[in-house]
Design a protein around this motif. Sequence first.
Motif, mmCIF file in Angstrom:
data_model
loop_
_atom_site.group_PDB
_atom_site.id
_atom_site.type_symbol
_atom_site.label_atom_id
_atom_site.label_comp_id
_atom_site.label_asym_id
_atom_site.label_seq_id
_atom_site.Cartn_x
_atom_site.Cartn_y
_atom_site.Cartn_z
ATOM 1 N N ALA A 1 0.541 0.405 -6.564
ATOM 2 C CA ALA A 1 1.427 1.308 -7.298
ATOM 3 C C ALA A 1 0.824 1.627 -8.649
ATOM 4 N N THR A 2 0.824 2.900 -8.991
ATOM 5 C CA THR A 2 0.380 3.358 -10.302
ATOM 6 C C THR A 2 1.565 3.985 -11.015
ATOM 7 N N GLY A 3 1.839 3.528 -12.222
ATOM 8 C CA GLY A 3 2.913 4.084 -13.042
ATOM 9 C C GLY A 3 2.340 4.710 -14.289
ATOM 10 N N THR A 4 2.800 5.921 -14.611
ATOM 11 C CA THR A 4 2.305 6.651 -15.775
ATOM 12 C C THR A 4 3.487 7.198 -16.572
ATOM 13 N N VAL A 5 3.465 6.979 -17.863
ATOM 14 C CA VAL A 5 4.532 7.470 -18.741
ATOM 15 C C VAL A 5 4.397 8.973 -18.913
ATOM 16 N N ILE A 6 5.512 9.657 -18.780
ATOM 17 C CA ILE A 6 5.573 11.090 -19.031
ATOM 18 C C ILE A 6 6.046 11.349 -20.455
ATOM 19 N N GLU B 1 6.451 8.339 -14.032
ATOM 20 C CA GLU B 1 6.316 8.696 -12.623
ATOM 21 C C GLU B 1 5.265 7.803 -11.999
ATOM 22 N N GLY B 2 5.320 7.699 -10.680
ATOM 23 C CA GLY B 2 4.333 6.853 -10.030
ATOM 24 C C GLY B 2 4.304 7.042 -8.536
ATOM 25 N N LYS B 3 3.342 6.364 -7.923
ATOM 26 C CA LYS B 3 3.194 6.440 -6.477
ATOM 27 C C LYS B 3 2.658 5.129 -5.942
ATOM 28 N N VAL B 4 2.933 4.884 -4.665
ATOM 29 C CA VAL B 4 2.400 3.736 -3.943
ATOM 30 C C VAL B 4 1.480 4.264 -2.861
ATOM 31 N N LEU B 5 0.262 3.725 -2.827
ATOM 32 C CA LEU B 5 -0.724 4.104 -1.816
ATOM 33 C C LEU B 5 -1.082 2.884 -0.980
ATOM 34 N N ASP B 6 -1.433 3.119 0.292
ATOM 35 C CA ASP B 6 -1.932 2.028 1.115
ATOM 36 C C ASP B 6 -3.441 1.913 0.953
ATOM 37 N N GLU B 7 -4.062 1.032 1.708
ATOM 38 C CA GLU B 7 -5.508 0.789 1.582
ATOM 39 C C GLU B 7 -6.357 2.005 1.913
ATOM 40 N N GLN B 8 -5.816 2.905 2.727
ATOM 41 C CA GLN B 8 -6.556 4.112 3.100
ATOM 42 C C GLN B 8 -6.290 5.265 2.132
ATOM 43 N N GLY B 9 -5.540 4.997 1.071
ATOM 44 C CA GLY B 9 -5.220 6.029 0.096
ATOM 45 C C GLY B 9 -4.091 6.945 0.528
ATOM 46 N N LYS B 10 -3.366 6.550 1.589
ATOM 47 C CA LYS B 10 -2.241 7.361 2.050
ATOM 48 C C LYS B 10 -1.004 7.056 1.227
ATOM 49 N N LEU B 11 -0.270 8.115 0.916
ATOM 50 C CA LEU B 11 0.942 7.994 0.112
ATOM 51 C C LEU B 11 2.054 7.331 0.923
ATOM 52 N N ILE B 12 2.587 6.238 0.404
ATOM 53 C CA ILE B 12 3.699 5.518 1.026
ATOM 54 C C ILE B 12 5.019 5.973 0.400
#
Length: 147
Positions: A111-116, A126-137
Amino acid sequence: MTAIDFASLSGLELMRWVQTERPADIPSIGRLLGMRFDEVEHGRVVISLDTRPDFANPLGTVHGGIAATLLDSALGCAVHTTLAAGVGYTTLELKVNYIRTAQTNGQTLTATGTVIHAGRRTATAEGKVLDEQGKLIAHATTTCLIL
């Protein structure tokens, strides 16, 4: 373990301390889930964990609450890096969008979190969670109250 006056640390200093020290004797959601603080910088935090069978929902895939907790942690900690010593925060709102399932077989979720916006009373991230293949979870936004 050396006694630390946490109130004297800026949010960035505290998050870097958690990243490098992460004492095993301090209970936390991060310890419970096996979270790792991979990157900590002003306004941005990257946290990862390895999935396991204990994370399963009734369908046998990773429960959405794991992704939500990972996002809440990454986004909240990113906000925390912008705060002065002695200033706290709490999540007012977390909006999560789930894109695909994750498996419970030990894959790494990141998970990457970035302040807006970091204001005097509220902050957003805002942020996102990616799996090992870089796919958005999953991806999310948050609003935090500055205390």
